[in-house]
Motif scaffolding. Structure first.
Motif, PDB file in Angstrom:
ATOM      1  N   ARG A  62       0.918  -1.113   0.059  1.00  0.00           N
ATOM      2  CA  ARG A  62      -0.032   0.035  -0.122  1.00  0.00           C
ATOM      3  C   ARG A  62       0.769   1.290   0.097  1.00  0.00           C
ATOM      4  NH1 ARG A  62      -2.561  -0.680   4.603  1.00  0.00           N
ATOM      5  NH2 ARG A  62      -4.004  -2.086   3.621  1.00  0.00           N
ATOM      6  N   GLY A  63       1.776   1.319   0.825  1.00  0.00           N
ATOM      7  CA  GLY A  63       2.802   2.240   0.784  1.00  0.00           C
ATOM      8  C   GLY A  63       3.480   2.461  -0.468  1.00  0.00           C
ATOM      9  N   LEU A  64       3.882   1.429  -1.180  1.00  0.00           N
ATOM     10  CA  LEU A  64       4.549   1.610  -2.734  1.00  0.00           C
ATOM     11  C   LEU A  64       3.517   2.016  -3.540  1.00  0.00           C
ATOM     12  CD1 LEU A  64       6.681  -1.668  -2.627  1.00  0.00           C
ATOM     13  CD2 LEU A  64       7.497   0.501  -2.602  1.00  0.00           C
ATOM     14  N   GLY A  65       2.339   1.827  -3.343  1.00  0.00           N
ATOM     15  CA  GLY A  65       1.046   2.449  -4.310  1.00  0.00           C
ATOM     16  C   GLY A  65       1.173   4.002  -4.127  1.00  0.00           C
ATOM     17  N   LEU A  66       1.152   4.446  -2.802  1.00  0.00           N
ATOM     18  CA  LEU A  66       1.078   5.727  -2.465  1.00  0.00           C
ATOM     19  C   LEU A  66       2.295   6.328  -3.236  1.00  0.00           C
ATOM     20  CD1 LEU A  66       0.040   5.767   1.143  1.00  0.00           C
ATOM     21  CD2 LEU A  66      -1.247   6.645  -0.925  1.00  0.00           C
ATOM     22  N   ALA A  67       3.661   5.777  -3.176  1.00  0.00           N
ATOM     23  CA  ALA A  67       4.784   6.498  -3.463  1.00  0.00           C
ATOM     24  C   ALA A  67       4.708   6.455  -5.154  1.00  0.00           C
ATOM     25  CB  ALA A  67       5.802   5.516  -3.424  1.00  0.00           C
ATOM     26  N   ASP A  68       3.869   5.754  -5.625  1.00  0.00           N
ATOM     27  CA  ASP A  68       3.822   5.763  -7.261  1.00  0.00           C
ATOM     28  C   ASP A  68       2.783   6.859  -7.876  1.00  0.00           C
ATOM     29  OD1 ASP A  68       4.324   4.041  -9.635  1.00  0.00           O
ATOM     30  OD2 ASP A  68       2.227   4.062  -9.841  1.00  0.00           O
ATOM     31  N   LEU A  69       2.136   7.532  -6.825  1.00  0.00           N
ATOM     32  CA  LEU A  69       0.980   8.302  -7.530  1.00  0.00           C
ATOM     33  C   LEU A  69       1.567   9.657  -8.171  1.00  0.00           C
ATOM     34  CD1 LEU A  69      -1.249   8.658  -4.047  1.00  0.00           C
ATOM     35  CD2 LEU A  69      -1.837   7.663  -6.344  1.00  0.00           C
ATOM     36  N   LEU A  70       2.870  10.015  -7.725  1.00  0.00           N
ATOM     37  CA  LEU A  70       3.330  11.306  -8.250  1.00  0.00           C
ATOM     38  C   LEU A  70       4.388  11.092  -9.281  1.00  0.00           C
ATOM     39  CD1 LEU A  70       3.618  13.513  -5.267  1.00  0.00           C
ATOM     40  CD2 LEU A  70       1.816  13.438  -6.819  1.00  0.00           C
ATOM     41  N   THR A  71       5.118   9.868  -9.255  1.00  0.00           N
ATOM     42  CA  THR A  71       5.973   9.323 -10.209  1.00  0.00           C
ATOM     43  C   THR A  71       5.773   7.964 -10.495  1.00  0.00           C
ATOM     44  OG1 THR A  71       7.763   8.936  -8.807  1.00  0.00           O
ATOM     45  CG2 THR A  71       7.808  11.132  -9.507  1.00  0.00           C
ATOM     46  N   ASP A  72       6.316   7.473 -11.519  1.00  0.00           N
ATOM     47  CA  ASP A  72       6.372   6.087 -12.023  1.00  0.00           C
ATOM     48  C   ASP A  72       7.539   5.438 -11.261  1.00  0.00           C
ATOM     49  OD1 ASP A  72       6.562   3.613 -12.855  1.00  0.00           O
ATOM     50  OD2 ASP A  72       6.967   4.010 -14.811  1.00  0.00           O
ATOM     51  N   ASP A  73       7.255   4.788 -10.254  1.00  0.00           N
ATOM     52  CA  ASP A  73       8.122   4.082  -9.279  1.00  0.00           C
ATOM     53  C   ASP A  73       8.211   2.596  -9.463  1.00  0.00           C
ATOM     54  OD1 ASP A  73       9.927   4.722  -7.189  1.00  0.00           O
ATOM     55  OD2 ASP A  73       8.163   3.555  -5.701  1.00  0.00           O
ATOM     56  N   GLY A  74       7.802   2.042 -10.634  1.00  0.00           N
ATOM     57  CA  GLY A  74       7.784   0.689 -11.086  1.00  0.00           C
ATOM     58  C   GLY A  74       9.207  -0.191 -11.007  1.00  0.00           C
ATOM     59  N   PRO A  75      10.297   0.436 -11.447  1.00  0.00           N
ATOM     60  CA  PRO A  75      11.659  -0.196 -11.348  1.00  0.00           C
ATOM     61  C   PRO A  75      12.067  -0.377 -10.043  1.00  0.00           C
ATOM     62  CG  PRO A  75      11.713   1.327 -13.120  1.00  0.00           C
ATOM     63  CD  PRO A  75      10.365   1.489 -12.545  1.00  0.00           C
ATOM     64  N   ARG A  76      11.819   0.375  -9.159  1.00  0.00           N
ATOM     65  CA  ARG A  76      12.329   0.384  -7.490  1.00  0.00           C
ATOM     66  C   ARG A  76      11.165  -0.379  -6.831  1.00  0.00           C
ATOM     67  NH1 ARG A  76      11.485   2.643  -2.522  1.00  0.00           N
ATOM     68  NH2 ARG A  76       9.728   3.678  -2.933  1.00  0.00           N
ATOM     69  N   ARG A  77       9.950  -0.217  -7.097  1.00  0.00           N
ATOM     70  CA  ARG A  77       9.014  -1.140  -6.643  1.00  0.00           C
ATOM     71  C   ARG A  77       9.381  -2.608  -6.772  1.00  0.00           C
ATOM     72  NH1 ARG A  77       4.805   0.934  -8.442  1.00  0.00           N
ATOM     73  NH2 ARG A  77       4.537  -0.395 -10.291  1.00  0.00           N
ATOM     74  N   ARG A  78       9.651  -2.757  -8.340  1.00  0.00           N
ATOM     75  CA  ARG A  78       9.785  -4.241  -8.553  1.00  0.00           C
ATOM     76  C   ARG A  78      11.042  -4.941  -7.783  1.00  0.00           C
ATOM     77  NH1 ARG A  78       7.608  -2.338 -13.165  1.00  0.00           N
ATOM     78  NH2 ARG A  78       9.384  -1.598 -14.059  1.00  0.00           N
ATOM     79  N   ALA A  79      12.144  -4.115  -7.738  1.00  0.00           N
ATOM     80  CA  ALA A  79      13.327  -4.429  -7.176  1.00  0.00           C
ATOM     81  C   ALA A  79      13.030  -4.717  -5.624  1.00  0.00           C
ATOM     82  CB  ALA A  79      14.460  -3.471  -7.289  1.00  0.00           C
ATOM     83  N   LEU A  80      12.285  -3.752  -5.190  1.00  0.00           N
ATOM     84  CA  LEU A  80      11.895  -4.142  -3.463  1.00  0.00           C
ATOM     85  C   LEU A  80      11.144  -5.253  -3.426  1.00  0.00           C
ATOM     86  CD1 LEU A  80      11.385  -0.821  -1.379  1.00  0.00           C
ATOM     87  CD2 LEU A  80       9.878  -3.046  -0.713  1.00  0.00           C
ATOM     88  N   LEU A  81      10.162  -5.508  -4.164  1.00  0.00           N
ATOM     89  CA  LEU A  81       9.267  -6.579  -3.969  1.00  0.00           C
ATOM     90  C   LEU A  81      10.030  -7.858  -4.134  1.00  0.00           C
ATOM     91  CD1 LEU A  81       5.949  -5.407  -5.546  1.00  0.00           C
ATOM     92  CD2 LEU A  81       6.805  -5.502  -3.025  1.00  0.00           C
TER      93      LEU A  81
END
Length: 181
Positions: free
Chosen positions: A148-167
């Motif tokens: 859910r926190g990563l979803g919030l971080a994605d609101l303003l910018t595409d956080d996809g690459p960082r999110r995938r690595a973190l997950l």
């Protein structure tokens, strides 16, 4: 309902008016007012629709998950897509509006609690987690909170690459925690 959810996701709470929703849905203002005489009534109905849509989306995507190696990453990726998509964006608009609107708050809280329970239950099922073991329930909830926190971080910018690595990293830790015991 679809028009209301789409409007919430695209234009936010302040841009979601009954007139705009009626126009978007292709119905007359009179027809819209007949079924939903106020913006609150329309949005409350949309909240209920949104909850059912979010649960249906989770179930639909869960049916296509792989088995075996890589399943945990796939489960986390599926959940992350839910928390970065338009249904989540619409839900956020409702959460923010419900914070200061008692009528909306009364409708949103039980619905979000039900969605949270269903998300938790489904995550446990998809991961094959045994919540009778110490720490497993907490690990599942930590996972949902992280996503859910990563979803919030994605609101303003595409956080996809960082999110995938973190997950991917979290999936390794989660697998270890779910197997430990």
């Amino acid at each position: 309902m679809e028009a209301t959810v789409a409007s919430l996701a695209e234009h936010g709470w302040s841009g979601t008016t009954t007139t705009a929703v009626a126009h978007r849905a292709g119905v007359s203002r009179g027809a819209q007012l007949h079924h939903y005489p106020t913006r609150a009534a329309l949005v409350v109905a949309a909240v209920q629709h949104l909850g059912a849509a979010r649960i249906a989306e989770i179930r639909e995507q869960a049916a296509a998950l792989p088995t075996g190696a890589g399943r945990t990453v796939a489960v986390l990726d599926m959940l992350a897509r839910l928390y970065t998509g338009p249904l989540f964006h619409a839900a956020l608009e409702l959460w923010v509006a419900a914070r200061t609107d008692p009528e909306l708050h009364a409708e949103v809280m039980p619905l979000e609690a039900a969605i949270g329970r269903e998300s938790h239950r489904l995550t446990v099922e998809l991961l094959g987690a045994d919540e009778t073991r110490p720490g497993v329930r907490e690990a599942v909830q930590q996972t949902l909170d992280l996503i859910r926190g990563l979803g919030l971080a994605d609101l303003l910018t595409d956080d996809g690459p960082r999110r995938r690595a973190l997950l991917a990293d979290w999936a390794r830790h989660l697998d270890e925690r779910l197997r430990a015991g």
